[in-house]
Design an enzyme around this catalytic site. Structure first.
Site, PDB file in Angstrom:
ATOM      1  N   CYS A  54      -8.350   4.193  11.248  1.00 19.85           N
ATOM      2  CA  CYS A  54      -9.007   5.342  10.614  1.00 19.85           C
ATOM      3  C   CYS A  54     -10.489   5.369  10.975  1.00 19.85           C
ATOM      4  O   CYS A  54     -11.172   4.339  10.939  1.00 19.85           O
ATOM      5  CB  CYS A  54      -8.835   5.273   9.094  1.00 19.85           C
ATOM      6  SG  CYS A  54      -9.531   6.706   8.242  1.00 19.85           S
ATOM      7  N   CYS A  58     -14.877   4.030   4.538  1.00 18.52           N
ATOM      8  CA  CYS A  58     -14.672   3.709   3.127  1.00 18.52           C
ATOM      9  C   CYS A  58     -14.815   2.194   2.908  1.00 18.52           C
ATOM     10  O   CYS A  58     -14.110   1.405   3.555  1.00 18.52           O
ATOM     11  CB  CYS A  58     -13.299   4.181   2.658  1.00 18.52           C
ATOM     12  SG  CYS A  58     -12.984   5.921   3.008  1.00 18.52           S
ATOM     13  N   CYS A  61     -11.587  -0.024   2.222  1.00 19.11           N
ATOM     14  CA  CYS A  61     -10.343   0.199   2.959  1.00 19.11           C
ATOM     15  C   CYS A  61     -10.186  -0.699   4.182  1.00 19.11           C
ATOM     16  O   CYS A  61     -11.004  -0.641   5.113  1.00 19.11           O
ATOM     17  CB  CYS A  61     -10.249   1.659   3.377  1.00 19.11           C
ATOM     18  SG  CYS A  61      -8.649   2.039   4.152  1.00 19.11           S
ATOM     19  N   CYS A  98       5.732   8.519  -1.581  1.00 17.97           N
ATOM     20  CA  CYS A  98       4.417   9.010  -1.182  1.00 17.97           C
ATOM     21  C   CYS A  98       4.111   8.468   0.211  1.00 17.97           C
ATOM     22  O   CYS A  98       4.077   7.251   0.417  1.00 17.97           O
ATOM     23  CB  CYS A  98       3.340   8.568  -2.164  1.00 17.97           C
ATOM     24  SG  CYS A  98       1.710   9.256  -1.776  1.00 17.97           S
ATOM     25  N   CYS A 130       5.492  13.101  -1.891  1.00 20.08           N
ATOM     26  CA  CYS A 130       4.034  13.201  -1.971  1.00 20.08           C
ATOM     27  C   CYS A 130       3.466  12.787  -0.620  1.00 20.08           C
ATOM     28  O   CYS A 130       4.045  11.959   0.075  1.00 20.08           O
ATOM     29  CB  CYS A 130       3.504  12.286  -3.079  1.00 20.08           C
ATOM     30  SG  CYS A 130       1.690  12.258  -3.225  1.00 20.08           S
ATOM     31  N   CYS A 190      -2.308  15.126  -7.098  1.00 24.82           N
ATOM     32  CA  CYS A 190      -2.435  13.726  -7.503  1.00 24.82           C
ATOM     33  C   CYS A 190      -3.824  13.269  -7.070  1.00 24.82           C
ATOM     34  O   CYS A 190      -4.131  13.271  -5.873  1.00 24.82           O
ATOM     35  CB  CYS A 190      -1.344  12.883  -6.833  1.00 24.82           C
ATOM     36  SG  CYS A 190      -1.467  11.110  -7.134  1.00 24.82           S
ATOM     37  N   ARG A 262      -1.184   6.755 -13.497  1.00 25.29           N
ATOM     38  CA  ARG A 262      -0.458   5.766 -12.701  1.00 25.29           C
ATOM     39  C   ARG A 262      -1.236   4.466 -12.563  1.00 25.29           C
ATOM     40  O   ARG A 262      -2.387   4.456 -12.143  1.00 25.29           O
ATOM     41  CB  ARG A 262      -0.149   6.321 -11.307  1.00 25.29           C
ATOM     42  CG  ARG A 262       0.585   5.314 -10.413  1.00 25.29           C
ATOM     43  CD  ARG A 262       0.979   5.910  -9.081  1.00 25.29           C
ATOM     44  NE  ARG A 262       1.878   7.028  -9.270  1.00 25.29           N
ATOM     45  CZ  ARG A 262       1.704   8.217  -8.715  1.00 25.29           C
ATOM     46  NH1 ARG A 262       0.689   8.440  -7.937  1.00 25.29           N
ATOM     47  NH2 ARG A 262       2.573   9.191  -8.938  1.00 25.29           N
TER      48      ARG A 262
END
Length: 362
Positions: A54, A58, A61, A98, A130, A190, A262
């Site tokens: 990616c 972040c 991450c 998801c 999702c 979400c 969640r």
């Protein structure tokens, strides 16, 4: 007490968060029972359909290409691979799959077409679908909706103020714009965040302000405890206490009474007793499976043992909203537009992110 409000202030939320614990738990549990079955928990399975590489920075991450975290990257999974994983998840008690892809944003083309086919395939298995694919345009959201998408995940991560201390490659407004694009379809939202990244309690309240003032509020709000991964800028963060997690869950339940809250990342660090307190405080959804994208998660059999011990039942699919109808690609009203939206790139310097990036190049 049971009405859904969209005008919460940070001061009001802080007052709730800081209540004496027993009073906070009682209020949250009471509201929870007004809107939900306290003995039913929705079980989702999170599947990384494209891992690593990616371009974002972040701080939490391990999939960011600029950090060295020993994450093994993989290209986009095939539709058949995803179907096999979905069937496995269904047999283990999950009602939702998801799918996450380590992309900054969705780009029209063969890979997105493949994801759309994955959505169609899973929806036909009578499971909620999702996706979390990064930023998306309104047209891309409409195409996902046509395929049968039930929910789109796009976390705010933290307050708008603290967001700038964690991520420099995209703006907070882009998160809100993506959620707004999803809201123009029949797909549910979400969106939640992570606690334990070094933020203040005021930042946790600020994130809840941003989420609760959306109208409508997100149908699902994941509350993640940071899993500090070696090689990431946040690798040295101490795990948050279970009491922080319980307070965050309870406050979220009070502020967003109809939302499914969640318990997400960080459950491996929680005892069964701690998780039970979170369920009592209003959590009614978990991620099951041995991995959450790239970080550890409790074994699904252990979760089912916990459910049996606590008298909890997995929620059936499509309880909160009817199953979407799948439109085949050949009959779609929405086609790829080849859009190139100008998502922001603030690119301010975050010292710990720069340090982690430098370490990875040595």
């Amino acid at each position: 007490m049971s009405e859904t409000r969209h005008n919460w202030t940070k001061e009001q939320i802080l007052e709730i968060y800081n209540k004496p614990l027993m009073e906070l738990l009682y209020e949250a549990a009471t509201i929870h029972r007004l809107h939900h079955d306290p003995n039913t928990v929705q079980v989702s399975t999170l599947l990384s359909i494209k891992t690593g590489g990616c371009p974002e920075d972040c701080g939490y991450c391990p999939q960011a290409a600029r950090y060295h975290t020993n994450v093994e990257g993989n290209d986009l999974m095939s539709v058949q691979q995803v179907k096999a994983q979905a069937l496995r998840a269904k047999s283990s008690g999950s009602s939702r799959v998801c799918m996450g892809a380590a992309w900054r944003n969705v780009k029209d083309g063969e890979e997105f077409d493949q994801v759309l086919e994955m959505v169609r395939t899973i929806n036909k298995l009578d499971m909620e679908v999702c996706c979390t694919l990064g930023m998306i345009t309104e047209n891309q959201a409409q195409r996902l909706a046509e395929a049968g998408l039930y929910a789109y995940n796009h976390n705010l991560d933290s307050s708008e103020e603290y967001y700038k201390e964690v991520i420099s490659t995209r703006g907070f407004e882009d998160r809100l714009q993506t959620i707004d694009n999803v809201r123009k379809t029949n797909v549910t939202v979400c969106s939640g965040g992570i606690i334990g990244m070094g933020e203040k309690i005021e930042d946790r309240a600020g994130m809840l302000v941003a989420l609760s003032t959306l109208n409508p509020q997100p149908e699902s709000v994941p509350i993640n405890a940071l899993v500090a991964v070696e090689g990431t800028p946040l690798e040295d963060q101490e795990p948050i206490s279970i009491w922080d997690m319980i307070r965050m869950v309870a406050t979220t339940r009070i502020v967003m009474p109809e939302t499914q809250v969640r318990l997400s990342a960080g459950r491996t660090q929680m005892t069964r007793e701690g998780q039970a307190m979170c369920f009592f405080a209003g959590a009614n959804s978990i991620f099951a499976g041995d991995k959450l994208l790239t970080t550890p998660n409790p074994d699904v059999n252990e979760d089912m043992k916990m459910f049996e011990l606590l008298g909890l039942n997995p929620q059936k699919p499509f309880i909160k909203k009817m199953q979407p109808q799948t439109v085949e690609a050949s009959e779609s009203q929405y086609q790829a537009l080849g859009e190139k939206p100008k998502w922001s790139r603030p690119e301010h310097k975050i010292e710990r992110n720069e340090v982690a990036k430098a370490k990875a190049t040595k």
